[in-house]
Design an enzyme around this catalytic site. Structure first.
Site, short mmCIF file in Angstrom:
data_model
loop_
_atom_site.label_atom_id
_atom_site.label_comp_id
_atom_site.label_asym_id
_atom_site.label_seq_id
_atom_site.Cartn_x
_atom_site.Cartn_y
_atom_site.Cartn_z
N THR A 7 -12.33 -39.84 -9.07
CA THR A 7 -13.35 -38.84 -9.39
C THR A 7 -13.25 -38.37 -10.84
OG1 THR A 7 -13.43 -38.09 -7.09
CG2 THR A 7 -14.32 -36.60 -8.74
N ASP A 59 -19.37 -37.53 -4.27
CA ASP A 59 -18.34 -37.74 -3.25
C ASP A 59 -18.91 -37.46 -1.86
OD1 ASP A 59 -15.32 -37.75 -4.68
OD2 ASP A 59 -16.86 -36.76 -5.86
#
Length: 346
Positions: free
Chosen positions: A139, A46
């Site tokens: 995610t 990320d």
């Protein structure tokens, strides 16, 4: 107005960010994952993705000022004890940029990476130009080795004018299949769209030429399929699907991959009804990819999504994406289901 320069920069930035994410997902370890203050997971991918996108956009679009609205910030990475994680992110960013000849070897320091991540703190708004980034959409799916996406869009005077999405686990072949887990065969797609120019898809590795894509031509709701997030089934979604006569099981998958799959006809309806505020980065790139492929993205009342109010969407009740042919009946089913829900809650 042509956005060729901006689109080229966005494609390069997203492709490199996806390259970093693929490397991380292949060897993901427990030390690559931790939990943010809002209890959501975050990974080194990320942060690395967000840093790369900012660095590439700044290089490609210099000297234009860059406003980036993005999901992450570096607060946790600046804490004592995070030094080894920061060092790993820095190496990932440097190594990934070095794979692109135009970026070359980079002397980036950890401070440079922290600064690049934090340049995603823009609030957006109705004036000027703002890039909107979801560095790793989905995610949880990414951690499980499933579908995820890197999404980048450009907002100009409050309107989304282009979007680029990398879906590294999405099969190249466009078919009506279960995309919850990657299928065997060639995977990795790049979708891109600019307002008035259509939506295109190609292999993420760039070895295949872009091909224009269109939403499904199915006009019978009973033959349609719908996408929803890979969480606990939403009864309200089931109510809408039943009213439409949809018989197929929903395709559950995290991230904006749902928008990408819908844009090329892998399914016909995307439903997103939640009580939580929706961040603009979760929908900006996907909305233009679907609309330029001939679809419609709106709130539950049929109004276009408003990305000009800051980091969160201004919308009524829910988000729906579908084809032009199915939209009237979908809106009718949504209205009826909402009325029933109000009656049942009296």
């Amino acid at each position: 107005m042509s956005y060729a320069k901006e689109l080229a920069a966005a494609k390069k930035a997203v492709s490199l960010a996806a390259r970093l994410s693929q490397k991380v997902q292949k060897s993901l370890s427990e030390t690559d994952i931790w939990t943010k203050s809002d209890s959501s997971p975050v990974t080194v991918a990320d942060y690395g993705s967000q840093a790369i996108v900012n660095l590439v956009l700044e290089k490609e679009l210099h000297p234009e000022p860059l406003s980036l609205v993005a999901e992450e910030d570096s607060a946790d990475l600046r804490k004592i004890g995070a030094e080894s994680v920061l060092a790993r992110i820095t190496e990932l960013v440097k190594d990934t940029l070095a794979t692109d000849e135009s970026c070359g070897a980079s002397p980036l320091s950890s401070d440079d990476v922290l600064s690049a991540i934090d340049r995603g703190k823009s609030e957006g708004g109705p004036k000027g130009r703002h890039w909107i980034l979801d560095p790793i959409g989905g995610t949880r799916g990414f951690i499980r080795g499933e579908q995820y996406a890197v999404g980048l869009a450009l907002l100009v005077e409050g309107k989304v004018v282009l979007g680029v999405m990398a879906c590294p686990r999405l099969p190249l072949e466009s078919t009506a299949f279960n995309i919850q887990k990657s299928s065997p065969g060639k995977v990795g797609c790049l979708f891109f769209a600019a307002i008035g120019s259509g939506t295109y898809a190609q292999s993420l590795n760039g070895l295949s030429p872009p091909e224009k894509v269109q939403v499904s031509s199915v006009d019978d709701p009973e033959k349609a399929t719908f996408f929803e997030s890979y969480h606990t089934p939403v009864p309200f979604h089931s109510s809408i699907a039943k009213k439409l006569g949809i018989k197929a099981f929903p395709i559950r998958v995290n991230s904006q991959t749902k928008y990408a799959a819908l844009s090329r006809g892998d399914g016909e309806v995307y439903l997103r009804f939640t009580r939580k505020a929706e961040s603009i980065w979760n929908h900006a790139a996907g909305s233009v990819v679907v609309s330029e492929a001939g679809g419609i993205v709106s709130d539950a009342e049929g109004n276009p999504l408003d990305f000009s109010k800051g980091k969160y969407l201004s919308y009524k009740t829910g988000i729906i994406a579908t084809t032009q042919k199915l939209m009237p009946r979908l809106l009718k089913a949504v209205r009826e289901s909402m009325e029933e829900e109000k009656f049942n809650n009296l």
